[in-house]
Design a protein around this motif. Structure first.
Motif, mmCIF file in Angstrom:
data_model
loop_
_atom_site.group_PDB
_atom_site.id
_atom_site.type_symbol
_atom_site.label_atom_id
_atom_site.label_comp_id
_atom_site.label_asym_id
_atom_site.label_seq_id
_atom_site.Cartn_x
_atom_site.Cartn_y
_atom_site.Cartn_z
ATOM 1 N N ALA A 1 0.817 -1.208 0.000
ATOM 2 C CA ALA A 1 0.000 0.000 0.000
ATOM 3 C C ALA A 1 0.852 1.258 0.000
ATOM 4 C CB ALA A 1 -0.930 0.015 1.214
ATOM 5 N N MET A 2 2.113 1.161 0.405
ATOM 6 C CA MET A 2 3.000 2.309 0.440
ATOM 7 C C MET A 2 4.449 1.817 0.430
ATOM 8 S SD MET A 2 2.277 3.329 4.461
ATOM 9 C CE MET A 2 3.282 4.797 4.429
ATOM 10 N N VAL A 3 5.360 2.722 0.126
ATOM 11 C CA VAL A 3 6.775 2.375 0.167
ATOM 12 C C VAL A 3 7.279 2.608 1.582
ATOM 13 C CG1 VAL A 3 7.053 2.976 -2.263
ATOM 14 C CG2 VAL A 3 7.493 4.693 -0.506
ATOM 15 N N PRO A 4 8.422 2.072 1.958
ATOM 16 C CA PRO A 4 8.938 2.289 3.321
ATOM 17 C C PRO A 4 9.016 3.774 3.654
ATOM 18 C CG PRO A 4 10.198 0.575 2.249
ATOM 19 C CD PRO A 4 9.297 1.150 1.193
ATOM 20 N N PRO A 5 8.589 4.154 4.836
ATOM 21 C CA PRO A 5 8.532 5.571 5.205
ATOM 22 C C PRO A 5 9.924 6.139 5.487
ATOM 23 C CG PRO A 5 7.928 4.229 7.089
ATOM 24 C CD PRO A 5 8.092 3.275 5.928
ATOM 25 N N LEU A 6 10.016 7.463 5.396
ATOM 26 C CA LEU A 6 11.226 8.192 5.766
ATOM 27 C C LEU A 6 10.901 8.975 7.038
ATOM 28 C CD1 LEU A 6 12.116 9.435 2.188
ATOM 29 C CD2 LEU A 6 13.288 7.648 3.461
ATOM 30 N N ILE A 7 11.608 8.661 8.125
ATOM 31 C CA ILE A 7 11.243 9.200 9.437
ATOM 32 C C ILE A 7 12.387 10.030 9.992
ATOM 33 C CG2 ILE A 7 10.478 8.636 11.773
ATOM 34 C CD1 ILE A 7 9.421 5.989 10.618
ATOM 35 N N ALA A 8 12.032 11.218 10.517
ATOM 36 C CA ALA A 8 13.008 12.115 11.128
ATOM 37 C C ALA A 8 12.738 12.179 12.627
ATOM 38 C CB ALA A 8 12.896 13.510 10.511
ATOM 39 N N TYR A 9 13.780 11.931 13.426
ATOM 40 C CA TYR A 9 13.681 11.999 14.888
ATOM 41 C C TYR A 9 14.451 13.223 15.355
ATOM 42 C CZ TYR A 9 12.185 7.157 14.351
ATOM 43 O OH TYR A 9 11.517 6.015 13.974
ATOM 44 N N SER A 10 13.762 14.122 16.055
ATOM 45 C CA SER A 10 14.399 15.390 16.436
ATOM 46 C C SER A 10 15.032 15.363 17.819
ATOM 47 C CB SER A 10 13.371 16.520 16.377
ATOM 48 O OG SER A 10 12.304 16.276 17.278
ATOM 49 N N ARG A 11 14.633 14.392 18.691
ATOM 50 C CA ARG A 11 15.171 14.394 20.060
ATOM 51 C C ARG A 11 15.526 12.986 20.541
ATOM 52 N NH1 ARG A 11 11.323 18.846 23.243
ATOM 53 N NH2 ARG A 11 11.385 20.433 21.590
ATOM 54 N N ASP A 12 15.837 12.106 19.621
ATOM 55 C CA ASP A 12 16.211 10.735 19.973
ATOM 56 C C ASP A 12 17.740 10.657 19.988
ATOM 57 O OD1 ASP A 12 16.645 7.936 20.109
ATOM 58 O OD2 ASP A 12 14.642 7.608 19.247
ATOM 59 N N HIS A 13 18.293 10.455 21.200
ATOM 60 C CA HIS A 13 19.748 10.492 21.343
ATOM 61 C C HIS A 13 20.442 9.343 20.623
ATOM 62 C CE1 HIS A 13 19.269 13.754 24.121
ATOM 63 N NE2 HIS A 13 18.526 13.031 24.944
ATOM 64 N N SER A 14 19.688 8.282 20.305
ATOM 65 C CA SER A 14 20.313 7.133 19.633
ATOM 66 C C SER A 14 20.305 7.284 18.117
ATOM 67 C CB SER A 14 19.580 5.844 20.031
ATOM 68 O OG SER A 14 18.236 5.881 19.584
#
Length: 930
Positions: free
Chosen positions: A801-814
């Motif tokens: 139904a969709m392609v793999p998402p592109l995710i941005a993490y703004s406060r994840d130290h890892s």
């Protein structure tokens, strides 16, 4: 009158003398004032003395008095007792205190021979108190200098202005020399000087009006108002320099009161044949029959019709979704009906051509969707747009107009529809007579409305040369106040039916069936998913929805806030009431006060200044009344107190049922993106929302009305709602068309319905041969606590139904710190390929600041990847918007801004603002944070 009150050099006070009340016999003082100067009519029509008293002088002469024919002859008293014929009495000279007028600089002024009596004692008015009428109740005060000045210089009185001007050496040939103004000022200077020299009490017009304003404010504080006649209060000279000139006043009737009477010589029944003969021309002998009275009534009716025909016509038109614009339009109509013929009409019942025949048009409109007109205003909007674009600049030539636009500053297209109506009317040749008013539902909307309406009404009266009523405030027009009836009924209207009546929508019944928190325990903001189950036979077109549509949910106020107000109500709170206007229009569904506070009335919004003015009239102690008066008078900051806050701040306050049921604003539905599709979840509606909660400086935790209700309402609670179709946020039906989704936080809500729709479409399709071209760019703080619906997204990817998402993490130290804008820059070629080469769609959902930044970043990415200038890239995005390929569903998080206001307010207030509502709204007129 006691001699001691008027001796030279003694300051006297006000005295009233009461003669017996009317019963079988009349007691009257025939003189208008106890001391008056005679006016002798000459054969050539001129008058020696005071022209005001010519008729009364002739009455005295008929009764045997003979004056000396001078300029300042004191008239005798004519007294009537117990209905007998009146008798005439000369006033002994020792009781007449007169002041000779001289000037502090002009020695010739004394040679004019002017003088005036020291004490104004009104004697021909009737005192009405407790059902008794006292026809003889003379009373005195002391003079304002301008009153004596008018008596001496007015053309209809002693007319001394030209004589004074000539003595001053002024040019009296032309009024442009302002000789009249200069003469009047010097006469008033002379009067003040002379009275003060004679040690006789007098007051100047500036001191007098300042004292009246203090009295007016004190009466408004203690009694909620003060009747006053602007014409009598504003001084006859330098009027605009006095504070009374700029003070609106309402002249209404209260008792006890002092009333005018018919002159006694017209109604007295003479007993003496000699006097009856002398006054034969005043005696009314004709008897009127019922036929005569009927004829007079018909004549008055026809006269009234002629007057109404002469009134100018004003057309008020409105466009509304929720009914608020209609309510405001009707208030406009009621105010203008005091001086004009008015009609209040929905826009879908008017054409632009019909507007061309109006003298003046007042337009009230809200904004729906992406800056669109409400549905019932779309036809006129489109017609105006077509005509204005066709340069029909003279179509509305001669039509005067003004616009009031409603909206929310949380919308990116704040008041766009009203603004466009304003511009289009101007382009079509109409003349704007008053600047557009704009009402922000998040910020004192009602105050903004009255601030626009008051000057508009005055300006319309001036334009059409109509005498306008002088009012303390326009909302005090009698037709707008005390014009409601509360009728007791046996049974309340059902909530769903009642909300349908109020909102004019087809509201349906659902229940809260489940809820779960999507965010982790460490999340800074909590996100909740609420599932509503559709009841019984409501599973029909009324709740049919598509991906991107919204649902408007009617919340309930908290029990604590309701209890605070109910404790202050002086009425039975469980008795069903029907609220109707004097015209019989129902303004509230039949319900109890408790039900109204729970589901119909907005008690979480800060009180408007207009409602504070109504509230201050409620029963309470002087100390508490002063607290509210201080809030009204404080124009530096808006009131941040809710009604619940004020019940705590003012513990002695008692609330009136009529005030609650007619003055408080309506509790508006909160609109959310639907985050599911019917194919996967039949008979259900899912909402994904951020819980509104924050702590103000005083440590109090505040909660949003609707999200707090989502969290705390018992499962199975009734949840009335209706569907709002998305006009510009629709997923393309063809899964081959590229779609780019961009969201942050709970902005992912509508995209959940997108991928669920594509999952349903992909069933039975060979995924090795075809995959849905849908890409999600998502931004959140951390993966563990803030990444929403990750499992569902992975399954949607597995289903093609969709392609793999592109995710941005703004406060994840890892993980590397990223925002969605960073992902867009890194994937510039992808955007150029899908949006420009393949004519794909982009959907953005999040707060306004993010959306503006995303748009700027996309323009930069297209410029970089496509080798074009920034201007060319911006033109491409503009074309995408016009062709409905660039979609936005936006909201603004106002928590930080409003928290700042609360912190500022908390420095000057010890009252915790526990129920102040924070609103966060989607662009399509939604309140997602509530």
């Amino acid at each position: 009158m006691n001699r001691s009150t008027c001796d030279s050099g003694i300051t006297y006070g006000s005295v009233v003398t009461m003669f017996p009340a009317r019963h079988n016999g009349e007691y009257r003082v025939w003189n208008s004032q106890l001391i008056r100067y005679a006016g002798y009519r000459q054969p050539d029509g001129s008058v020696i003395g005071d022209p005001l008293n010519v008729e009364f002088t002739e009455i005295c002469q008929r009764m045997g008095w003979v004056g000396s024919g001078g300029m300042f002859d004191v008239l005798p008293l004519i007294l009537e007792a117990n209905g007998e014929d009146p008798e005439l009495f000369d006033i002994p000279k020792q009781f007449i205190h007169e002041v000779h007028i001289k000037h502090p600089e002009f020695t010739w002024f004394a040679e004019l021979g002017l003088k005036w009596y020291a004490v104004p004692a009104v004697s021909n008015m009737m005192f009405d108190i407790g059902g008794l009428q006292y026809g003889a109740a003379p009373f005195n005060g002391w003079y304002m200098s301008a009153e004596v000045g008018r008596d001496l210089v007015d053309a209809a009185r002693y007319n001394m202005s030209e004589s004074v001007a000539v003595k001053m050496g002024l040019d009296t040939k032309s009024v442009t020399s302002l000789w009249k103004d200069k003469a009047v000022i010097e006469v008033n200077r002379a009067i003040l000087y002379s009275f003060q020299e004679a040690k006789t009490k007098i007051v100047d017009h500036h001191t007098c009006t300042e004292g009246f304003i203090r009295h007016l404010k004190n009466e408004q504080r203690l009694r909620g108002g003060c009747p006053a006649d602007w014409v009598w209060i504003v001084p006859p000279i330098s009027g605009s320099l006095s504070p009374a000139f700029h003070q609106e006043m309402l002249n209404y009737h209260l008792t006890p009161s002092i009333e005018y009477q018919v002159e006694p010589w017209y109604v007295h029944k003479w007993k003496s044949p000699e006097l009856r003969y002398k006054f034969r021309d005043y005696i009314q002998t004709r008897r009127y029959t019922v036929k005569h009275v009927a004829s007079l009534a018909l004549f008055c009716t026809s006269l009234l019709r002629k007057i109404l025909k002469k009134r100018e016509n004003i057309s008020i038109i409105y466009a509304t979704d929720s009914g608020k614009s209609e309510r405001y339009a009707k208030i406009v109509g009621k105010v203008f009906a005091n001086r004009f013929n008015t009609s209040v009409t929905c826009m879908n019942q008017k054409s632009v051509e019909e507007l061309a025949g109006e003298k003046m048009v007042i337009l009230v409109s809200s904004t729906a969707g992406d800056g669109d007109p409400p549905q019932n205003g779309k036809q006129m909007f489109d017609e105006m747009k077509m005509l204005s674009e066709a340069n029909s600049g003279k179509l509305l030539d001669g039509v005067k107009y003004s616009v009031f636009a409603l909206g929310s500053t949380a919308h990116i297209q704040y008041c766009k529809c009203g603004r466009e109506f304003d511009n289009m009317l101007s382009k079509l040749g109409a003349s704007r007579v008053h600047p557009r008013g704009e009402g922000d539902e998040l910020y004192n909307e009602e105050d903004s409305f009255w601030s626009w309406l008051k000057p508009l009404f005055k300006k319309a009266c001036d334009i059409f040369n109509v005498q306008r009523p002088v009012l303390e405030s326009l909302e005090d027009v009698p037709i707008l106040t005390q014009n409601y009836k509360l009728l007791t009924k046996t049974k309340s209207v059902g909530l769903v039916e009642g909300l349908s009546l109020l909102s004019k929508k087809n509201v349906v019944s659902t229940k809260i069936s489940s809820r779960r928190f999507l965010s982790g325990k460490g999340a800074l903001t909590r996100v909740i998913q609420v599932v509503f189950s559709v009841e019984g036979d409501n599973n029909n077109s009324d709740l049919s929805y598509s991906p991107g549509d919204h649902v408007a949910v009617f919340p309930q106020n908290t029990r604590g806030s309701i209890a605070r107000i109910l404790a202050k109500v002086d009425a039975e709170t469980t008795m069903p009431l029907q609220v109707i206007t004097g015209d019989g229009e129902e303004v509230m569904p039949v319900c109890t006060i408790k039900e109204a506070l729970q589901s119909y009335l907005d008690i979480a919004t800060a009180m408007s200044r207009e409602n504070l003015k109504r509230l201050v009239k409620m029963e309470m102690s002087d100390k508490d009344r002063q607290k509210i008066a201080n809030l009204i008078e404080d124009n530096s900051t808006p009131c941040t107190h809710t009604l619940g806050d004020l019940t705590v701040m003012c513990p002695s306050m008692r609330l009136d049922a009529t005030f609650l049921m007619t003055s408080l604003p309506r509790l508006q539905p909160r609109v959310y993106s639907i985050s599911n599709v019917q194919e996967q979840h039949p008979n259900e509606i899912h909402v994904t929302a951020t819980i509104v909660e924050y702590r103000s400086q005083d440590g109090v935790i505040h909660n949003g009305v609707c999200t707090s209700w989502f969290e705390n309402a018992p499962l199975g609670s009734l949840a009335p709602m209706y569907i709002k179709k998305a006009l510009h946020f629709n997923l393309p039906n063809n899964p081959r068309i590229p779609v780019v989704l961009i969201a942050t936080g709970s902005g992912i809500a509508p995209f959940r319905s997108f991928w669920q729709k594509r999952v349903a479409m992909m069933k039975g399709i060979d995924r090795t041969a075809f995959t849905s071209d849908m890409t999600l760019f998502y931004g959140c703080r951390t993966e563990a606590d803030d990444m929403l619906y990750m499992n569902e997204i992975n399954k949607a990817v597995e289903h093609g139904a969709m392609v793999p998402p592109l995710i941005a993490y703004s406060r994840d130290h890892s993980k590397p710190k990223n925002h969605v804008q960073d992902l867009i820059k890194k994937n510039a070629k992808l955007f150029f390929q899908k949006l420009i080469k393949q004519n794909g769609h982009v959907f953005v959902c999040g707060n306004i600041q993010m959306a503006l930044s995303v748009k700027e970043t996309i323009i930069g990415a297209l410029s970089e990847a496509g080798g074009m200038s920034i201007a060319e890239a911006a033109e491409h995005t503009s074309k995408m918007k016009k062709s409905d390929r660039y979609h936005e569903d936006l909201f603004e998080d106002r928590v930080f801004e409003i928290t700042g206001q609360i912190k500022k307010a908390s420095k000057v207030s010890t009252m915790p603002l526990e129920y102040l509502t924070i609103q966060r709204s989607r662009k399509s007129k939604m309140c997602t944070m509530m």
